[in-house]
Design an enzyme around this catalytic site. Sequence first.
Site, PDB file in Angstrom:
ATOM      1  N   TYR A   8     -58.553-103.645   8.620  1.00  0.00           N
ATOM      2  CA  TYR A   8     -59.398-102.882   7.701  1.00  0.00           C
ATOM      3  C   TYR A   8     -60.533-103.753   7.167  1.00  0.00           C
ATOM      4  O   TYR A   8     -61.697-103.344   7.154  1.00  0.00           O
ATOM      5  CB  TYR A   8     -58.542-102.362   6.546  1.00  0.00           C
ATOM      6  CG  TYR A   8     -59.272-101.554   5.502  1.00  0.00           C
ATOM      7  CD1 TYR A   8     -59.564-100.214   5.711  1.00  0.00           C
ATOM      8  CD2 TYR A   8     -59.648-102.134   4.293  1.00  0.00           C
ATOM      9  CE1 TYR A   8     -60.215 -99.466   4.747  1.00  0.00           C
ATOM     10  CE2 TYR A   8     -60.293-101.397   3.321  1.00  0.00           C
ATOM     11  CZ  TYR A   8     -60.582-100.062   3.549  1.00  0.00           C
ATOM     12  OH  TYR A   8     -61.227 -99.327   2.581  1.00  0.00           O
TER      13      TYR A   8
ATOM     14  N   SER B 108     -65.599-102.751   1.114  1.00  0.00           N
ATOM     15  CA  SER B 108     -64.425-103.105   0.319  1.00  0.00           C
ATOM     16  C   SER B 108     -64.565-104.559  -0.079  1.00  0.00           C
ATOM     17  O   SER B 108     -65.315-105.312   0.552  1.00  0.00           O
ATOM     18  CB  SER B 108     -63.165-102.910   1.163  1.00  0.00           C
ATOM     19  OG  SER B 108     -62.073-103.655   0.656  1.00  0.00           O
TER      20      SER B 108
ATOM     21  N   THR C  66     -56.308 -95.463  -6.493  1.00  0.00           N
ATOM     22  CA  THR C  66     -56.295 -94.342  -5.553  1.00  0.00           C
ATOM     23  C   THR C  66     -55.025 -94.397  -4.714  1.00  0.00           C
ATOM     24  O   THR C  66     -54.315 -95.410  -4.686  1.00  0.00           O
ATOM     25  CB  THR C  66     -57.504 -94.400  -4.605  1.00  0.00           C
ATOM     26  OG1 THR C  66     -57.396 -95.589  -3.794  1.00  0.00           O
ATOM     27  CG2 THR C  66     -58.818 -94.435  -5.381  1.00  0.00           C
TER      28      THR C  66
ATOM     29  N   ILE D 244     -61.874 -91.577  -4.641  1.00  0.00           N
ATOM     30  CA  ILE D 244     -63.234 -91.897  -5.068  1.00  0.00           C
ATOM     31  C   ILE D 244     -64.202 -90.811  -4.638  1.00  0.00           C
ATOM     32  O   ILE D 244     -65.090 -90.410  -5.403  1.00  0.00           O
ATOM     33  CB  ILE D 244     -63.670 -93.268  -4.504  1.00  0.00           C
ATOM     34  CG1 ILE D 244     -62.798 -94.390  -5.078  1.00  0.00           C
ATOM     35  CG2 ILE D 244     -65.142 -93.539  -4.819  1.00  0.00           C
ATOM     36  CD1 ILE D 244     -63.047 -95.745  -4.450  1.00  0.00           C
TER      37      ILE D 244
ATOM     38  N   ALA E  34     -64.644 -86.734   0.992  1.00  0.00           N
ATOM     39  CA  ALA E  34     -64.929 -86.082  -0.285  1.00  0.00           C
ATOM     40  C   ALA E  34     -63.690 -85.648  -1.050  1.00  0.00           C
ATOM     41  O   ALA E  34     -63.765 -85.421  -2.259  1.00  0.00           O
ATOM     42  CB  ALA E  34     -65.833 -84.859  -0.049  1.00  0.00           C
TER      43      ALA E  34
ATOM     44  N   LYS F 125     -64.664-103.440   7.514  1.00  0.00           N
ATOM     45  CA  LYS F 125     -65.531-103.359   6.341  1.00  0.00           C
ATOM     46  C   LYS F 125     -66.565-104.481   6.323  1.00  0.00           C
ATOM     47  O   LYS F 125     -67.670-104.313   5.790  1.00  0.00           O
ATOM     48  CB  LYS F 125     -64.684-103.364   5.065  1.00  0.00           C
ATOM     49  CG  LYS F 125     -63.857-102.094   4.893  1.00  0.00           C
ATOM     50  CD  LYS F 125     -64.723-100.848   4.912  1.00  0.00           C
ATOM     51  CE  LYS F 125     -63.957 -99.588   4.625  1.00  0.00           C
ATOM     52  NZ  LYS F 125     -64.836 -98.387   4.562  1.00  0.00           N
TER      53      LYS F 125
ATOM     54  N   ASP G 109     -63.116 -84.109  12.069  1.00  0.00           N
ATOM     55  CA  ASP G 109     -62.804 -85.498  12.367  1.00  0.00           C
ATOM     56  C   ASP G 109     -64.088 -86.242  12.723  1.00  0.00           C
ATOM     57  O   ASP G 109     -64.729 -85.947  13.739  1.00  0.00           O
ATOM     58  CB  ASP G 109     -61.818 -85.560  13.533  1.00  0.00           C
ATOM     59  CG  ASP G 109     -61.306 -86.966  13.817  1.00  0.00           C
ATOM     60  OD1 ASP G 109     -61.846 -87.933  13.234  1.00  0.00           O
ATOM     61  OD2 ASP G 109     -60.372 -87.098  14.632  1.00  0.00           O
TER      62      ASP G 109
END
Length: 257
Positions: free
Chosen positions: A163, A149, A198, A23, A19, A167, A68
């Site tokens: 990554y 993504s 970002t 984004i 949060a 995704k 976490d």
Amino acid sequence: MPEPIVSGLADRVVIVTGAAGGIGREVVALLHEAGARVLAVDVAQEPLDALLAELGAPEGRHVAVAGDLKDLAWHAALVERARDELGGPHALVHAAAVLRRRDSIDDITEDDWDAQVDTNLKATFFLNRTVAQALIAGGEGGRIVNFTSQGWQSGGFGGSVVYAATKGGVVSMSRGLARALAPHGITVNTVAPGAADTAMMRGGQTDEQLADFVKMIPLGRMAQPREVAASVLFLVSDHAAYITGATLNVSGGQLMY
């Protein structure tokens, strides 16, 4: 409190992970504007507190929780706080993720693999399951929106092979959950951003590398985080009640499917 701008979100309780990210904070802001109540989750408390202060909501309207997500036992406590302090949950927006760029696949360590898989895929499944159990117990259906993504389809750019693999797993897993949870009125969808402006997108890349990436985007620019957040708002609203198992492509045309 501003007038709700999207159907079905007034006083609904939404858990948002990641949060405090670029984004995620815009997702929280739009949910606030739509009249929802948010349990905002990230790894550090201070940025979350600052975010809620910026929103100017009355005390107790939203709740900030740091921790976490790799600690799977913590997930139930998150859901309990959403229920006890806010009256939900009604939806989950799971944006938390870790990206470790490595220019060569030979540089990827087992720790790089585990850190990304454990956060981006493993924790996603177990958090989804915990929230789904609460939604089923509530008997009113609900919404789950996971972040993937463009890398789920492209294989990733800029040293993001691991990554991208996580995704891709998120997309497949979310489709399986969509089938499993549909009888309970719970929709599960994913949002696939391309180049959103970002810190994660800019991190580990030179200005030249970033410019080359933007050249692949027909719209000719990176997305503003709020533009990606708007797609999330749609998916958690009543407007998306008949959409499940979908991956919403928010890449400015970089990918077309």
